[in-house]
Write an enzyme that holds these catalytic residues in place. Sequence first.
Site, PDB file in Angstrom:
ATOM      1  N   GLY A 122      -2.256   4.410 -10.536  1.00 47.49           N
ATOM      2  CA  GLY A 122      -2.367   3.845 -11.880  1.00 47.49           C
ATOM      3  C   GLY A 122      -3.734   4.156 -12.483  1.00 47.49           C
ATOM      4  N   ILE A 144      -3.914   0.415  -0.264  1.00 55.14           N
ATOM      5  CA  ILE A 144      -3.352   0.192   1.071  1.00 55.14           C
ATOM      6  C   ILE A 144      -2.045   0.958   1.217  1.00 55.14           C
ATOM      7  CG2 ILE A 144      -4.409  -2.080   1.434  1.00 55.14           C
ATOM      8  CD1 ILE A 144      -1.577  -3.282   0.827  1.00 55.14           C
ATOM      9  N   ASP A 145      -1.416   1.334   0.084  1.00 52.91           N
ATOM     10  CA  ASP A 145      -0.083   1.954   0.129  1.00 52.91           C
ATOM     11  C   ASP A 145      -0.112   3.400   0.643  1.00 52.91           C
ATOM     12  OD1 ASP A 145       0.583  -0.416  -1.106  1.00 52.91           O
ATOM     13  OD2 ASP A 145       0.713   0.451  -3.099  1.00 52.91           O
TER      14      ASP A 145
HETATM   15  O1  F6P Z   1      -0.629  -1.297  -4.563  1.00 51.52           O
HETATM   16  C1  F6P Z   1      -1.127  -2.241  -3.672  1.00 51.52           C
HETATM   17  C2  F6P Z   1      -0.204  -3.439  -3.586  1.00 51.52           C
HETATM   18  O2  F6P Z   1      -0.727  -4.328  -2.620  1.00 51.52           O
HETATM   19  C3  F6P Z   1       1.253  -3.102  -3.279  1.00 51.52           C
HETATM   20  O3  F6P Z   1       1.473  -2.822  -1.932  1.00 51.52           O
HETATM   21  C4  F6P Z   1       1.932  -4.345  -3.793  1.00 51.52           C
HETATM   22  O4  F6P Z   1       3.267  -4.080  -4.185  1.00 51.52           O
HETATM   23  C5  F6P Z   1       1.108  -4.711  -4.988  1.00 51.52           C
HETATM   24  O5  F6P Z   1      -0.157  -4.119  -4.819  1.00 51.52           O
HETATM   25  C6  F6P Z   1       0.945  -6.203  -5.171  1.00 51.52           C
HETATM   26  O6  F6P Z   1       0.211  -6.445  -6.310  1.00 51.52           O
HETATM   27  P1  F6P Z   1      -0.349  -7.868  -6.757  1.00 51.52           P
HETATM   28  O7  F6P Z   1      -1.744  -7.983  -6.215  1.00 51.52           O
HETATM   29  O8  F6P Z   1      -0.324  -7.835  -8.220  1.00 51.52           O
HETATM   30  O9  F6P Z   1       0.519  -8.915  -6.154  1.00 51.52           O
END
Ligand code: F6P
Length: 368
Positions: A122, A144-145
């Site tokens: 993003g 982390i992904d």
């Molecule tokens: O992209 C990192 C991440 O931790 C994803 O694994 C997860 O889907 C998302 O962000 C969760 O985002 P938020 O912090 O908005 O709950």
Amino acid sequence: MAEKKIQRLGILTGGGDCPGLNAVIRAVAKTAMNDYDASVIGIEDGFEGFVCGHMRELENRDVSGIVNLGGTILGTSNKGDPWHFPEEQADGKIGIVDASHHVVKNYKRWGLDALIAIGGDGTMNICSKLMGLGLNIVGVPKTIDNDLMATDYTFGFDTAVSVATEALDRLHTTASAHHRVMVTEVMGRYAGWIALTAGLAGGADIILIPEIPFSWESICRKVLERSTRGKRFSLVCVAEGAKCPDGGEVVKSFDVKRTDAKQLGGVGEFVARNITEKTELETRVTVLGHLLRGGSPTAFDRVLATKFGHLACKLAAEGQFGRMAALQGAEVVPVLIKDAIAKLKLVPPNHAMIVAARSLGTAFGDEA
Ligand code: F6P
């Protein structure tokens, strides 16, 4: 002291946080101050802070002693896309507006020569658009992904996998003691890297990832087969983005302020319920969620973050904009941001980890 080409360097952390962000901030700022005698301007809360002009000059003491610190001293946000900016309207409702001109204005107001943006896909997409408006940007890949193209690893991933693996180890013993099917849901968005790697490391019996469609018959057969062989427990590691046979991903909520409105979550519960209904085996669910993002980075992530930050600062100082620091093999190298965002890096179904896991008897829910 290297030849002084940059005088004022902006830095921000965008999107969801991950362990190692502070190690990058430290590496960028110390390299800028020590090697280039440059000032470093910290932008608070990612692009949200850039739009609103929440910025401050960082001193050496701000970035000292933070290599092991989780989170980000700058704050972050996944709701600040300048082209998708949430703004309160006259009627009190939240409208989505284009606020990109505010970013350009604040970049100029603070006299920045370049911006180091630490983020995932993003953030890199936003950077690519901001470069079109004349900003000089160098990227550092975090998430982390681990789903960003052009880099073998993003920092934060190793820590997330270590936390998930420890959780699986702990769940293993209680699963075995109570003869239960333990379902563990991990983050990873649309990619299965965390589930696959932690599942392999933690000896999961079933790993469910978005890249491999699964069927209820297949996973139920696996747990029943194990129980008839005397293995009266099973460990299931499921990625939050895994697609259920009777629908797509399980979505917890929608938030229009985010660039990607979907908040994933709940697939673990869904998988466990189906296993219980179809096999009558007892199940329990653990959702690791944000535990994977919090706390201290592993040594691997600290070192990777430091190398990324150092290279990013060097690239900015040399005027090599539009680039992102990346890990390729054992080397940290510059790649083009546009190559990093061309598409998401998903798990290839024939990945060596999958091939090895299948040989060891791990199921992916697609077995006939
Ligand atoms: O992209 C990192 C991440 O931790 C994803 O694994 C997860 O889907 C998302 O962000 C969760 O985002 P938020 O912090 O908005 O709950």
